[in-house]
Design an enzyme around this catalytic site. Structure first.
Site, PDB file in Angstrom:
ATOM      1  CB  CYS A 146     -21.781  38.725  82.873  1.00 12.78           C
ATOM      2  SG  CYS A 146     -21.519  38.734  81.412  1.00 12.78           S
ATOM      3  CG  HIS A 239     -21.023  33.903  83.151  1.00 13.14           C
ATOM      4  ND1 HIS A 239     -21.684  34.350  84.010  1.00 13.14           N
ATOM      5  CD2 HIS A 239     -20.991  34.373  82.129  1.00 13.14           C
ATOM      6  CE1 HIS A 239     -22.601  35.505  83.426  1.00 13.14           C
ATOM      7  NE2 HIS A 239     -22.111  35.449  82.121  1.00 13.14           N
ATOM      8  CD  GLU A 241     -21.502  33.018  87.318  1.00  9.72           C
ATOM      9  OE1 GLU A 241     -20.400  33.350  87.369  1.00  9.72           O
ATOM     10  OE2 GLU A 241     -22.371  33.346  86.411  1.00  9.72           O
TER      11      GLU A 241
HETATM   12  C1  SCA Z   1     -29.406  27.764  78.279  1.00 11.19           C
HETATM   13  C2  SCA Z   1     -30.817  27.809  78.925  1.00 11.19           C
HETATM   14  C3  SCA Z   1     -31.971  28.364  78.211  1.00 11.19           C
HETATM   15  C4  SCA Z   1     -31.006  26.353  79.387  1.00 11.19           C
HETATM   16  O1  SCA Z   1     -32.184  26.120  80.203  1.00 11.19           O
HETATM   17  P1  SCA Z   1     -33.114  24.999  79.849  1.00 11.19           P
HETATM   18  O2  SCA Z   1     -34.203  25.050  80.827  1.00 11.19           O
HETATM   19  O3  SCA Z   1     -33.612  25.161  78.234  1.00 11.19           O
HETATM   20  O4  SCA Z   1     -32.450  23.797  80.112  1.00 11.19           O
HETATM   21  P2  SCA Z   1     -32.942  22.282  79.848  1.00 11.19           P
HETATM   22  O5  SCA Z   1     -31.942  21.320  78.951  1.00 11.19           O
HETATM   23  O6  SCA Z   1     -34.428  22.028  79.631  1.00 11.19           O
HETATM   24  O7  SCA Z   1     -32.624  21.641  81.459  1.00 11.19           O
HETATM   25  C5  SCA Z   1     -33.110  22.242  82.505  1.00 11.19           C
HETATM   26  C6  SCA Z   1     -32.363  21.635  83.487  1.00 11.19           C
HETATM   27  O8  SCA Z   1     -31.096  22.666  83.588  1.00 11.19           O
HETATM   28  C7  SCA Z   1     -30.965  23.409  84.611  1.00 11.19           C
HETATM   29  N1  SCA Z   1     -30.253  24.499  84.112  1.00 11.19           N
HETATM   30  C8  SCA Z   1     -30.897  25.379  83.183  1.00 11.19           C
HETATM   31  N2  SCA Z   1     -29.936  26.474  83.118  1.00 11.19           N
HETATM   32  C9  SCA Z   1     -28.781  26.129  83.698  1.00 11.19           C
HETATM   33  C10 SCA Z   1     -27.615  26.940  83.743  1.00 11.19           C
HETATM   34  N3  SCA Z   1     -27.314  27.946  82.935  1.00 11.19           N
HETATM   35  N4  SCA Z   1     -26.597  26.060  84.361  1.00 11.19           N
HETATM   36  C11 SCA Z   1     -26.879  24.881  85.081  1.00 11.19           C
HETATM   37  N5  SCA Z   1     -28.040  24.350  85.065  1.00 11.19           N
HETATM   38  C12 SCA Z   1     -28.946  24.899  84.246  1.00 11.19           C
HETATM   39  C13 SCA Z   1     -32.455  23.631  84.972  1.00 11.19           C
HETATM   40  O9  SCA Z   1     -32.370  24.012  86.420  1.00 11.19           O
HETATM   41  C14 SCA Z   1     -32.925  22.406  85.094  1.00 11.19           C
HETATM   42  O10 SCA Z   1     -32.484  21.559  86.151  1.00 11.19           O
HETATM   43  P3  SCA Z   1     -33.511  20.582  86.962  1.00 11.19           P
HETATM   44  O11 SCA Z   1     -34.229  19.763  86.095  1.00 11.19           O
HETATM   45  O12 SCA Z   1     -32.597  19.968  87.736  1.00 11.19           O
HETATM   46  O13 SCA Z   1     -34.265  21.648  87.602  1.00 11.19           O
HETATM   47  C15 SCA Z   1     -30.791  28.774  80.356  1.00 11.19           C
HETATM   48  O14 SCA Z   1     -29.728  28.265  81.099  1.00 11.19           O
HETATM   49  C16 SCA Z   1     -30.556  30.012  80.066  1.00 11.19           C
HETATM   50  O15 SCA Z   1     -31.474  30.756  79.544  1.00 11.19           O
HETATM   51  N6  SCA Z   1     -29.607  30.678  80.512  1.00 11.19           N
HETATM   52  C17 SCA Z   1     -29.537  32.165  80.527  1.00 11.19           C
HETATM   53  C18 SCA Z   1     -28.276  32.489  79.673  1.00 11.19           C
HETATM   54  C19 SCA Z   1     -28.208  33.980  79.526  1.00 11.19           C
HETATM   55  O16 SCA Z   1     -29.123  34.723  79.334  1.00 11.19           O
HETATM   56  N7  SCA Z   1     -27.186  34.609  79.911  1.00 11.19           N
HETATM   57  C20 SCA Z   1     -27.329  36.049  80.348  1.00 11.19           C
HETATM   58  C21 SCA Z   1     -26.159  36.208  80.930  1.00 11.19           C
HETATM   59  S1  SCA Z   1     -24.545  36.802  79.922  1.00 11.19           S
HETATM   60  C22 SCA Z   1     -24.413  38.390  80.298  1.00 11.19           C
HETATM   61  O17 SCA Z   1     -24.909  38.654  81.246  1.00 11.19           O
HETATM   62  C23 SCA Z   1     -23.856  39.350  79.406  1.00 11.19           C
HETATM   63  C24 SCA Z   1     -24.498  39.392  78.089  1.00 11.19           C
HETATM   64  C25 SCA Z   1     -23.631  39.904  76.771  1.00 11.19           C
HETATM   65  O18 SCA Z   1     -22.500  40.866  77.023  1.00 11.19           O
HETATM   66  O19 SCA Z   1     -23.674  39.303  75.846  1.00 11.19           O
END
Ligand code: SCA
Ligand code: HSE
EC number: 2.3.1.46
Length: 350
Positions: A146, A239, A241
């Site tokens: 990405c 994605h 993964e």
């Molecule tokens: C969406 C959130 C905010 C969700 O996280 P949160 O911590 O709020 O989740 P939560 O509901 O509190 O739940 C926590 C539990 O979920 C897990 N968890 C968190 N994120 C996860 C994910 N993406 N996939 C699977 N599981 C996930 C944690 O390990 C934790 O598990 P345990 O409790 O078991 O430990 C996060 O995943 C995040 O910031 N994602 C990043 C998205 C992003 O920035 N993508 C950029 C790439 S996109 C790109 O590169 C291009 C950009 C463009 O062109 O626009």
């Protein structure tokens, strides 16, 4: 693990023509059997840091049940981190300097959160270029996910990603556009991949840069492409993964941010991800939230209704990638290619 053509059965030649790896007995006898060292440059934000580790470790680990993989996670010190993530990194991650000294057979670079319209203004820009430049000369193949794809297309090929009017968000159907390339040989010709991005590099931009498109979606655009040499840089825009739950986590984040007034609008549903019942549950939740009720997001009710329709193919593609790397990488981990391998055409493609 490749077939060995230990007799003259015509099937071997036919399989070779179809892009399947088949070793001669001489090559098989000389093949070095060893572990592979795979780097993971994890640029994801804190909340997704460990989930992203798990996703890529699983894809690599499940890609081959016999080969042994040593994973080497690292990150860039200029990325903003909270205390917990910083402690995790300090305890478990390696430094780029240490990795550079020992070398890697393959490298995966994750996506990242961006906060500036131009990638070149991001805090990770210069250190990321340093890693990518090193990898180009020293690592057999680098898989960019990405945002890493967008960064390489911008700094190496001068092709700037284009912001889309609507986020490309959901689970999209894709087709293989060149089934004979070893990276996609024998995978399903039509398969799903999740996307989650505001920005796009188009097929025309990849082709202008001499990058070959291998998998594309009519709705979501290019997913998989490879550098002109056929192996050294592999580009993902989607994605594959992602866990089953990942898009739900993103939806929940954006819905709750919108409810707090921190996003201008409530998010649409990701394409082809929620079934009718999940949509009804979430629409009801959204209505009650907007009416000012304090209630918990119905994650537990929605979760059992989600399907994963992409993971098998993701494993197959990563398996092909790892297999290609193994066939051409040098016996010494610090050198990218075995003697006799042409870096401009490592797989010897016609
Ligand atoms: C969406 C959130 C905010 C969700 O996280 P949160 O911590 O709020 O989740 P939560 O509901 O509190 O739940 C926590 C539990 O979920 C897990 N968890 C968190 N994120 C996860 C994910 N993406 N996939 C699977 N599981 C996930 C944690 O390990 C934790 O598990 P345990 O409790 O078991 O430990 C996060 O995943 C995040 O910031 N994602 C990043 C998205 C992003 O920035 N993508 C950029 C790439 S996109 C790109 O590169 C291009 C950009 C463009 O062109 O626009
Ligand atoms: N590329 C090597 C394996 C890794 O050392 C070989 O095929 O012998």
């Amino acid at each position: 693990m490749p077939l060995v053509a230990h007799n003259a059965l015509p099937t071997f030649e036919r399989l070779r023509r179809d892009g399947i790896t088949v070793l001669s007995t001489e090559r098989a006898a000389r093949q070095e059997i060893r572990e592979l060292h795979v780097g993971l440059l994890n640029m994801m934000p804190d909340a997704a840091l460990e989930a992203t580790e798990r996703q890529f470790y699983r894809l690599v680990g499940e890609s081959n049940p016999i080969a042994q993989f040593y994973m080497h996670p690292f990150t860039l010190p200029t990325l903003p981190r909270g205390d917990k993530a910083q402690a995790h990194i300090a305890q478990y991650y390696e430094s780029f300097e240490a990795i550079r000294e020992k070398g890697l057979d393959a490298l995966i670079i994750t996506g990242a959160n961006v906060s500036h319209p131009n990638l070149a203004d991001e805090p990770f820009w210069q250190p990321l270029i340093e890693v990518i430049d090193w990898a180009w000369d020293n690592v057999t193949s680098t898989l960019c996910s990405c945002l890493a794809t967008h960064a390489v297309m911008q700094f190496r090929h001068g092709q700037t990603r284009v912001k889309q009017p609507a986020k490309i968000w959901g689970v999209f159907e894709h087709r293989v556009t060149d089934g004979r390339h070893p990276l996609v040989a024998d995978v399903n010709t039509r398969f799903d991949v999740p996307h989650s991005r505001w920005n796009d590099v188009s097929r025309a931009q990849f082709e202008t840069a001499g990058v070959k498109v291998l998998v594309e979606s009519a709705e979501a655009g290019v997913h998989l492409a490879v550098s002109r040499d056929g192996l050294r840089t592999v580009f993902f825009q989607g994605h594959p993964e992602y866990d089953t739950v990942s898009l739900l986590k993103e939806y929940k984040r954006d819905l709750l941010l919108a409810a707090e007034g921190k996003l201008p609008a409530f998010p649409p549903f990701p394409v082809r991800y929620f079934d009718c019942q999940a949509q009804a549950l979430l629409a009801e939740f959204g209505r009650r939230l907007q009416a000012g009720e304090a209630l918990a997001f119905p994650e537990a009710q929605v979760l059992p209704r989600l399907d994963n329709t992409w993971h098998d193919t993701a494993e197959a593609v990563v398996g092909n990638w790892i297999g290609c790397v193994y066939q051409v990488t040098h016996r010494e981990r610090g050198l990218p290619f075995m003697p006799g391998i042409d870096p401009d055409n490592p797989l010897g493609l016609a």
